[in-house]
Design an enzyme around this catalytic site. Structure first.
Site, PDB file in Angstrom:
ATOM      1  N   GLN A  64       1.093  -1.283  -0.231  1.00  0.00           N
ATOM      2  CA  GLN A  64      -0.061   0.344   0.259  1.00  0.00           C
ATOM      3  C   GLN A  64       1.069   1.991  -0.126  1.00  0.00           C
ATOM      4  O   GLN A  64      -0.011   2.287   0.171  1.00  0.00           O
ATOM      5  CB  GLN A  64      -0.980  -0.047   1.057  1.00  0.00           C
ATOM      6  N   CYS A  70      -5.167   0.551   3.933  1.00  0.00           N
ATOM      7  CA  CYS A  70      -5.040  -1.394   4.212  1.00  0.00           C
ATOM      8  C   CYS A  70      -6.255  -2.089   4.335  1.00  0.00           C
ATOM      9  O   CYS A  70      -6.562  -3.415   3.687  1.00  0.00           O
ATOM     10  CB  CYS A  70      -4.406  -1.543   5.474  1.00  0.00           C
ATOM     11  N   HIS A 365      -5.580  -0.529  11.962  1.00  0.00           N
ATOM     12  CA  HIS A 365      -4.743  -1.479  10.617  1.00  0.00           C
ATOM     13  C   HIS A 365      -6.081  -2.594  10.280  1.00  0.00           C
ATOM     14  O   HIS A 365      -6.350  -4.026  11.061  1.00  0.00           O
ATOM     15  CB  HIS A 365      -3.630  -2.208  10.507  1.00  0.00           C
ATOM     16  N   ASN A 386       0.090  -8.921   5.150  1.00  0.00           N
ATOM     17  CA  ASN A 386      -0.149  -7.557   4.892  1.00  0.00           C
ATOM     18  C   ASN A 386      -0.051  -6.619   3.658  1.00  0.00           C
ATOM     19  O   ASN A 386       0.110  -8.209   3.324  1.00  0.00           O
ATOM     20  CB  ASN A 386       1.011  -7.438   6.105  1.00  0.00           C
TER      21      ASN A 386
END
Length: 444
Positions: A64, A70, A365, A386
Site C-alpha cells: 500500500q 490497508c 490496520h 500484510n
C-alpha cells in the site's frame, strides 16, 4: 484536592532509585538502545516459528506504500485469493486498489457534505460538528464501506487502473481535498443559515461534487468504465475477455455475494453486551449504500468463526491495533515480544475493555488471516498476510500469537451462512447506534 510536587518528594524518588542495585545498568542500557531493544524477549522469536497446520496458498503480498488503504488492500486480497484459486492467475496478480480508492474518496466527499447539511443547525463547537470537521475524509475505512463501493462500482484488475503518485503517497491529495471539503462546509452552513432553498443547496452541492470529481481525476486518473481482461494462467495458457464493465468483471471472476459477509467484533466493554449488533452514527461512505454493522461476540466464539472459515479454505479479513507489541522487520505480533513491564518493574497491564475505554488501543490496520496452527484443536499462532510489500516479515507475511489475537484483534469478517443458528439470529437484529467517536468506529 490539588497538591503540587515538592522537592522533598523528588529527593525521595531519587533516593529510592539510588537504592536499586540495577538502576545504573538499566539506565545505561535504555539510554543507549531504547526501550524496545532492551526489553525484547528472544523467546518470542522461537515461539513464533512460521509453521501452521492450516496454511492457505495466497500468492505474493501487495504494497500500500505511503497510504492508509490497508482496509481495501486486505479486502481486495481476499477476493484475489478466490480469483487465483478459480482461474489460476499468476501469484503477482492484483485487483486495482486505485479504482476503489477513486470511488471511495468521491463517495466520502458526498457523505461528508450530506452530514454537514444534516448538522447545520448545530454550533461549530458542538462535539458532533467538531468531530465531523476534524477529518472530512481520509484513506481509512471498514469492511462494510468496501462492500458498498464494490456493490455500486464493481472491481477491475490493477492493469486496468494502475497506481498513481497520489494513490501511492496520499498526503498531498488528502490535504487539499480536505481543504476543499472544509471550504465547502463553510459555504453550505452559510447558505443554510441565510435560509437558502433546498433546490439552491442541491445545485450548489452538485457544483462542489463536480469540482471534486475533477480533482480526483487529475490525481488518481479517470475511473475505468470498460476494459479487456488479458492474462496467462499458471499453465502458461493465454486468456482474453473483452469489453468488460467493472461490475461484469466482479460478477464473473469474483462471483461472491458480499451480503453474505458480515462484521464480527470483540469489544468487551459494559456499553456493548455480547450477542448484540451495533452501528456508528455518521460512519460510512456511500449515501444510500450498505450500513456499517457489527455483531459483538466473546473471544471464544470470535476465534472459532475464524478457524472454521480457514478450514473451509477461505481467508479472513481482520482489523487490529498493529502498532502494539509488534516487530515489522521480523514479522511478529506477540504480547511476549517485549517485556517492558519487567524492564521498568511496574504493572503496565490494561484489560482489553479498559484499553478501548481509556484510549490506549483501537483498530488501526486491516490484514488477512491465511493460516492457523492448531494444537489439540486450539489455536497457538496465526499466519497473517500484510500489505506492506515483501521486504517486511517473512516475504510480507507475519506470525501472530494467539494471545495477541485475543488482546489486539477487534474485528473479523466471516460468511454468515456458516454461523450457528443462535448467532445468525443475533446478527439479524437491528443495530444500536453508537456515537461517531466510539472506538468501534475507528477506520483501519
Amino acid at each position: 484536592m490539588t497538591k503540587e510536587i515538592n522537592f522533598d518528594q523528588i529527593n525521595q524518588y531519587q533516593a529510592n532509585l539510588d537504592n536499586r542495585k540495577d538502576s545504573s545498568v538499566v539506565e545505561r542500557a535504555v539510554t543507549h538502545q531504547g526501550i524496545l531493544a532492551v526489553s525484547s524477549d528472544f523467546k518470542s522469536d522461537i515461539n513464533m516459528n512460521p509453521v501452521f497446520s492450516i496454511d492457505l496458498s495466497t500468492g505474493d503480498v501487495s504494497d500500500q506504500k505511503q497510504s492508509g488503504r490497508c482496509w481495501m488492500f486486505a479486502a481486495l486480497n481476499t477476493m484475489n485469493h478466490r480469483l487465483m484459486n478459480n482461474f489460476k492467475v499468476a501469484d503477482d496478480f492484483e485487483l486495482s486498489q486505485n479504482y476503489i480508492n477513486f470511488w471511495d474518496k468521491f463517495e466520502k466527499s458526498n457523505y461528508f457534505l450530506e452530514n454537514v447539511i444534516k448538522t447545520a443547525d448545530e454550533p461549530l463547537d458542538s462535539r458532533k460538528v467538531a468531530w465531523l470537521l476534524a477529518t472530512p475524509q481520509q484513506d481509512g475505512g471498514q469492511w462494510d464501506m468496501l462492500c458498498a463501493l464494490v456493490e455500486k462500482y464493481g472491481v477491475v484488475p490493477k492493469s486496468a487502473m494502475p497506481e498513481t503518485f497520489s494513490s501511492n503517497s496520499s498526503n498531498q491529495l488528502n490535504k487539499f481535498l480536505n481543504l476543499k471539503l472544509r471550504r465547502n462546509a463553510a459555504q453550505l452552513r452559510e447558505l443554510i443559515a441565510s435560509g437558502a432553498s433546498e433546490d439552491h443547496l442541491s445545485k450548489t452541492k452538485d457544483i462542489m461534487m463536480n469540482e471534486i470529481y475533477r480533482m480526483l481525476t487529475y490525481t488518481l486518473g479517470t475511473p475505468t468504465k470498460k476494459f479487456n481482461f488479458e492474462y496467462r494462467d499458471k499453465d502458461k495458457q493465454y486468456h482474453i475477455d473483452q469489453d468488460l464493465t467493472p461490475k461484469e468483471f466482479f460478477n464473473k471472476y469474483i462471483n461472491v455475494d458480499l451480503d453474505d459477509y458480515v462484521s464480527i467484533i470483540n469489544s468487551p466493554t459494559d456499553d456493548k453486551p455480547f450477542n448484540k449488533t451495533y452501528t456508528i452514527d455518521m460512519l460510512g461512505n456511500v449515501v444510500g449504500g450498505r450500513q456499517v454493522k457489527h455483531l459483538n461476540l466473546e473471544m471464544h466464539d470470535f476465534k472459532q468463526l475464524a478457524i472454521d472459515q480457514l478450514k473451509r479454505g477461505e481467508s479472513v479479513w481482520f482489523g487490529s491495533d498493529v502498532g502494539q507489541s509488534s516487530d515489522s522487520k521480523k514479522g511478529i505480533l506477540d504480547t511476549e515480544l517485549y517485556a517492558v513491564d519487567e524492564l521498568f518493574d511496574m504493572d503496565l497491564s490494561l484489560s482489553k475493555g479498559a484499553q478501548l475505554q481509556f484510549g490506549e488501543s483501537l483498530m488501526t490496520h486491516a490484514m488477512v488471516i491465511t493460516g492457523v496452527d492448531l494444537v489439540d484443536d486450539k489455536p497457538v499462532r496465526w499466519k497473517v498476510e500484510n500489505s506492506w510489500g515483501n521486504k517486511v516479515g517473512n516475504k510480507g507475511y507475519f506470525v501472530m500469537s494467539d494471545a495477541w489475537m485475543e488482546k489486539y484483534v477487534y474485528q473479523i469478517v466471516v460468511n454468515k451462512n456458516y454461523l450457528p443458528s443462535n448467532l445468525k439470529k443475533a446478527q439479524a437484529q437491528s443495530p444500536k447506534v453508537l456515537a461517531p467517536w466510539d472506538p468501534m468506529g475507528a477506520l483501519a
